[in-house]
Design a protein around this motif. Structure first.
Motif, PDB file in Angstrom:
ATOM      1  N   UNK A 142      67.476  37.596  25.926  1.00 35.10           N
ATOM      2  CA  UNK A 142      67.909  38.336  27.102  1.00 35.10           C
ATOM      3  C   UNK A 142      67.021  38.019  28.301  1.00 35.10           C
ATOM      4  N   UNK A 143      67.548  37.182  29.198  1.00 31.09           N
ATOM      5  CA  UNK A 143      66.776  36.705  30.358  1.00 31.09           C
ATOM      6  C   UNK A 143      66.835  37.744  31.485  1.00 31.09           C
ATOM      7  N   UNK A 144      65.729  37.836  32.185  1.00 33.87           N
ATOM      8  CA  UNK A 144      65.664  38.703  33.363  1.00 33.87           C
ATOM      9  C   UNK A 144      65.230  37.844  34.539  1.00 33.87           C
ATOM     10  N   UNK A 145      65.047  38.452  35.712  1.00 35.16           N
ATOM     11  CA  UNK A 145      64.636  37.672  36.894  1.00 35.16           C
ATOM     12  C   UNK A 145      63.290  36.999  36.621  1.00 35.16           C
ATOM     13  N   UNK A 146      63.195  35.684  36.877  1.00 31.58           N
ATOM     14  CA  UNK A 146      61.953  34.956  36.581  1.00 31.58           C
ATOM     15  C   UNK A 146      60.775  35.467  37.418  1.00 31.58           C
ATOM     16  N   UNK A 147      59.604  35.510  36.790  1.00 29.00           N
ATOM     17  CA  UNK A 147      58.393  35.919  37.510  1.00 29.00           C
ATOM     18  C   UNK A 147      57.276  34.931  37.201  1.00 29.00           C
ATOM     19  N   UNK A 148      56.430  34.640  38.184  1.00 32.42           N
ATOM     20  CA  UNK A 148      55.303  33.739  37.925  1.00 32.42           C
ATOM     21  C   UNK A 148      54.291  34.409  36.982  1.00 32.42           C
ATOM     22  N   UNK A 149      53.717  33.606  36.121  1.00 27.76           N
ATOM     23  CA  UNK A 149      52.727  34.110  35.169  1.00 27.76           C
ATOM     24  C   UNK A 149      51.570  34.786  35.895  1.00 27.76           C
ATOM     25  N   UNK A 150      51.209  34.214  37.051  1.00 23.84           N
ATOM     26  CA  UNK A 150      50.085  34.774  37.810  1.00 23.84           C
ATOM     27  C   UNK A 150      50.307  36.222  38.198  1.00 23.84           C
ATOM     28  N   UNK A 151      51.530  36.544  38.585  1.00 24.26           N
ATOM     29  CA  UNK A 151      51.850  37.931  38.952  1.00 24.26           C
ATOM     30  C   UNK A 151      51.638  38.877  37.776  1.00 24.26           C
ATOM     31  N   UNK A 152      52.127  38.449  36.645  1.00 24.82           N
ATOM     32  CA  UNK A 152      52.017  39.295  35.444  1.00 24.82           C
ATOM     33  C   UNK A 152      50.548  39.481  35.071  1.00 24.82           C
ATOM     34  N   UNK A 153      49.792  38.381  35.143  1.00 23.44           N
ATOM     35  CA  UNK A 153      48.362  38.464  34.817  1.00 23.44           C
ATOM     36  C   UNK A 153      47.652  39.448  35.735  1.00 23.44           C
ATOM     37  N   UNK A 154      48.038  39.397  37.010  1.00 21.30           N
ATOM     38  CA  UNK A 154      47.393  40.288  37.978  1.00 21.30           C
ATOM     39  C   UNK A 154      47.667  41.759  37.639  1.00 21.30           C
ATOM     40  N   UNK A 155      48.910  42.038  37.314  1.00 22.15           N
ATOM     41  CA  UNK A 155      49.259  43.426  36.985  1.00 22.15           C
ATOM     42  C   UNK A 155      48.514  43.912  35.750  1.00 22.15           C
ATOM     43  N   UNK A 156      48.247  42.992  34.833  1.00 19.02           N
ATOM     44  CA  UNK A 156      47.573  43.362  33.588  1.00 19.02           C
ATOM     45  C   UNK A 156      46.057  43.307  33.719  1.00 19.02           C
ATOM     46  N   UNK A 157      45.561  42.783  34.858  1.00 16.18           N
ATOM     47  CA  UNK A 157      44.123  42.591  34.990  1.00 16.18           C
ATOM     48  C   UNK A 157      43.621  41.486  34.069  1.00 16.18           C
ATOM     49  N   UNK A 158      44.440  40.455  33.850  1.00 13.41           N
ATOM     50  CA  UNK A 158      44.065  39.359  32.956  1.00 13.41           C
ATOM     51  C   UNK A 158      43.764  38.079  33.717  1.00 13.41           C
ATOM     52  N   UNK A 159      43.177  37.097  33.020  1.00 16.05           N
ATOM     53  CA  UNK A 159      42.844  35.807  33.615  1.00 16.05           C
ATOM     54  C   UNK A 159      43.820  34.731  33.137  1.00 16.05           C
ATOM     55  N   UNK A 160      44.273  33.926  34.087  1.00 15.71           N
ATOM     56  CA  UNK A 160      45.205  32.860  33.734  1.00 15.71           C
ATOM     57  C   UNK A 160      44.433  31.579  33.401  1.00 15.71           C
ATOM     58  N   UNK A 161      44.784  30.959  32.294  1.00 15.96           N
ATOM     59  CA  UNK A 161      44.261  29.628  31.961  1.00 15.96           C
ATOM     60  C   UNK A 161      45.478  28.718  31.867  1.00 15.96           C
ATOM     61  N   UNK A 162      45.629  27.855  32.893  1.00 17.99           N
ATOM     62  CA  UNK A 162      46.829  27.016  32.970  1.00 17.99           C
ATOM     63  C   UNK A 162      47.556  27.317  34.263  1.00 17.99           C
ATOM     64  N   UNK A 201      60.944  34.343  32.087  1.00 20.30           N
ATOM     65  CA  UNK A 201      62.132  35.174  32.329  1.00 20.30           C
ATOM     66  C   UNK A 201      62.595  35.931  31.090  1.00 20.30           C
ATOM     67  N   UNK A 202      61.773  35.873  30.041  1.00 26.00           N
ATOM     68  CA  UNK A 202      62.099  36.718  28.882  1.00 26.00           C
ATOM     69  C   UNK A 202      60.888  36.805  27.963  1.00 26.00           C
ATOM     70  N   UNK A 203      61.032  37.633  26.961  1.00 26.30           N
ATOM     71  CA  UNK A 203      59.955  37.887  26.003  1.00 26.30           C
ATOM     72  C   UNK A 203      60.469  37.515  24.625  1.00 26.30           C
ATOM     73  N   UNK A 204      59.596  36.948  23.798  1.00 31.69           N
ATOM     74  CA  UNK A 204      60.022  36.564  22.455  1.00 31.69           C
ATOM     75  C   UNK A 204      58.827  36.580  21.518  1.00 31.69           C
ATOM     76  N   UNK A 205      59.075  36.538  20.222  1.00 34.25           N
ATOM     77  CA  UNK A 205      58.021  36.367  19.236  1.00 34.25           C
ATOM     78  C   UNK A 205      57.491  34.939  19.302  1.00 34.25           C
ATOM     79  N   UNK A 206      56.225  34.737  18.928  1.00 37.55           N
ATOM     80  CA  UNK A 206      55.591  33.429  19.135  1.00 37.55           C
ATOM     81  C   UNK A 206      56.264  32.320  18.335  1.00 37.55           C
TER      82      UNK A 206
END
Lengths: 350, 350, 350
Positions: C1-21, C28-33
């Motif tokens: 189930x795809x949703x509106x695409x978001x940059x990884x950087x935005x998500x990292x910022x909201x989570x207070x996480x660091x991006x490597x890459x 645009x979606x979530x899945x099991x690894x």
């Protein structure tokens, strides 16, 4: 929760008990003996708690006939059965208000259903031809199926279900979500899959049966037959009674206990929590099954069994206690084998 | 419960069976072999009950091909599978009347829901965008969530719930109070508490699945995934299927049995009453798990396991039988240790 | 189930996480690894799954701070707690749409009930004097009894029941069919049968409690008392909490686990599936009870117990492993007895 104060003497009279102490003392609420304060009526059923008499702040205590008062202690009301007396007082002092008869305008009652003297609350459904006795109370969301029959003074709590054609006696209580008359679990294995055995019998709960929240009593398979729960039997929450099972009088089934299809429980059987009786078994009168047991075999009257499979309770208790020693047993056996072998070799070398 | 009498020959013809005895004999009801009387049709599936043929008062009996008639005994109808044949006759003689299609004026059906050819009874709710196939029967109090899809000829009994977005195949039966699509039990432990893992998948029941009263099948966690119950699987009352579990075809789960999240059951797996499979396990085709067992490990096809934790069934049976001997084992060990010590001392003193 | 695409950087910022890459990579979606593809965000919480980093097709992975990227592998978002972060992202990307406040015209809300800012869906019932906090969502078929109090942002799913006078805190979630406040199982045995102890207390669920489908929390017996489930406690499906039980903060009860009447569970207790605590027991903080156990005894803080009856978990594990050796133990004992007897005879004949 305080109510209108009443003299202890009045309560004793209603219970047929004897007052030891002040009959004029007033009680206005009920509490447990350990946290009872002034104005409280409480009870002492287990003799183990007699020392509490010296410390409780309760105004009055229901006790067995043999119990003696303590200096400056509470007034005693001596009755044959303090716990049952307590139950009665609780019901008098805090009656559950039964609403007056009538059908809520937002209930759905079939034209030919009989609900005279019944209170049918909002969004309850009473199906075609169902008959409900006077004084019964049908809470919101309850579904009474077509052709069901319910006695007088029954109480069906929210979202309980009585499936079509099932029968409930007088004063039956169904807690919320309880289901009477779902299909039994019967399927014939065939090459193409599990073929359903139509479930065309019914389920019958005798007078004074109480069923806990979300418990299930299945209808029996054959037309003209019925799953039966005997008079005064009490079923806790999440209990399961399989199709065609027959329960005697005064059976107690604690939470998660279950009886599989076509089994018979005698009068006054007790199944502790999570106990199960397999199908097509006959369990005698007064049998007590311990928690989490699985009864594989028929049981004679009065048997007390526990375990998986269930065995004599005392035997199980000893075995269960010894269970944690099993690793030591293995070690001891290895040690003994070594030593016996050494002894044998010594003997053989002589 | 008597119905219109039919000649045995007619019934045999419909079943493709052979009559031994009077094909003109009339049957007008169905009963168990032990209490069958004149006019009854019954069946004999287990060869252990063959002696009943000589004593039953039934008019006709469904039997395996090899069964011989007894003098003055009932007419026999020889069929390949008497139990399945019995199921079919039961369904013909006592059909469960399916009401005609239509929406009860007191049901609540969303404008954009599709319920053509469906009977929706009083106080049932069908949410926005839900689609239900023709011939389905929605009983009172049922809630079908928004966007749910249900096949043809399904039967949802009173107060059953299909949560939003879940899917039921053709001929699926939900007994009263069954819940499809509740949230799975997923929480991430954090310093401030258990943080809920949103449960955004769905639950899918394939064709011919039946779910017992008050059973629960959770939706899966991840969007785009689904908890799955395979075709023809039959779940008894109070059964639990965790989020993301996958059940194959023809699985049988008896009362109180449960499968934890993300586990897989192969085709034709049977879980006896109160059996549990822990999460993230793979259980092969045809595996049978005994009552009250807890399956800790993956199981190969055809395994038969019992116990807590579950081990090979025969091994468990022997160990469970020996269990009650444990106190004697401890005693015998003490005795042996004493005697071996005495022997050792005797040896050492020589 | 795809949703509106978001940059990884935005998500990292909201989570207070660091991006490597690549922070610009779009998800645009979530899945099991294991089955994640391009555009997927997934997580890696258990270090055992680190090798999946080299093979996953996911665009981005939430990982612990110490995890290193792999060549040509996915973008990493390093966060303190990847699983909790995953839960948060799941909630952002796939919000469960809460409907706007309002009372469905086919709901039944008592005149004096307070439902300001609440969404009450079709065929739900809110009884006299009930008070529900703003932002709460009452699904179809739910019954809220007279005088019940429910906090803000609660979510009561289809056909759940809150019995009269019970209390739910803020953000409490009841899954479908859950029952809060059914009568406790209390009966006084008398010569004429089981006399009901009126159940006149209530049940209270603190803030952030979640209750699974068809679970049951009974009201307590004495007026002025309440069964209590502490803040943030999470109960799975088909769970049972007996009358007068008290659960601390953050308790977890897995499917079919139960607590009998008047027992106390400390903070952060975990009952695994099918575990049971008998009545009137005190279980300390942080106690963990294994699957299918029955706790007979009080437990100190931090105890880890399993078995029927429950014993130290490690002891149980060793004993359970040894259990299958029981038939061999009996055989070995017989053998040793024979050999010791022979040795004794040899000694006595010298």
């Amino acid at each position: 929760m305080r109510v209108a104060p009443r003299p202890v003497g009045d309560i004793a009279q209603e219970l047929g008990g004897d007052v030891v102490g002040s009959a004029q003392a007033l009680v206005d609420h009920i509490a447990g003996i350990e946290n009872a304060g002034a104005g409280a009526l409480t009870f002492l059923s287990n003799r183990r708690y007699v020392p509490h008499l010296a410390t409780t702040q309760a105004t009055a205590v229901l006790v067995h006939p043999g119990i003696e008062p303590v200096p400056n202690g509470p007034t005693l009301i001596r009755v044959t059965d303090p716990y049952a007396a307590f139950a009665r007082v609780l019901a008098w002092m805090y009656p559950r208000h039964r609403p007056s008869a009538g059908v809520h305008p937002r209930a759905v009652v079939a034209d030919d259903a009989v609900v005279d003297g019944v209170f049918v609350d909002a969004l309850a459904v009473v199906g075609a031809g169902a008959i409900i006795g006077a004084g019964s109370w049908i809470e919101p969301g309850v579904v009474v199926g077509a052709g069901a029959r319910i006695g007088v003074d029954a109480h069906l709590m929210a979202n309980a279900v009585v499936a079509p054609g099932c029968t409930l006696g007088d004063r039956v209580v169904l807690n919320p979500g309880a289901v009477v008359g779902g299909d039994g679990f019967g399927f014939a294995p065939t090459a193409t899959g599990h073929e359903k055995i139509p479930q065309r019998g019914s389920a019958t709960l005798a007078d004074d049966v109480e069923v806990g929240s979300n418990s299930c009593i299945d209808r029996s398979a054959l037309p003209g037959t019925t799953t039966t729960v005997g008079p005064g039997s009490k079923l806790d929450n999440l209990v399961q009674v399989g199709h065609g099972a027959t329960l005697g009088r005064g059976v107690r089934m604690v939470a998660y206990s279950g009886v599989a299809g076509s089994s018979t429980l005698g009068d006054h059987v007790t199944l502790a929590a999570k106990a199960a009786v397999l199908g097509h078994r006959t369990i005698g009168d007064g049998v007590a099954v311990g928690a989490a047991s699985v009864v594989h075999d028929a049981q004679p009257d009065g048997a007390r069994v526990t375990g998986i499979p269930a065995i004599n309770h005392r035997t199980w208790l000893r075995a269960a206690t010894a269970f944690s020693e099993l690793p030591n047993v293995l070690r001891a056996l290895r040690d003994l084998r070594r030593r016996v072998k050494a002894l044998e070799e010594a003997r053989d070398h002589e």
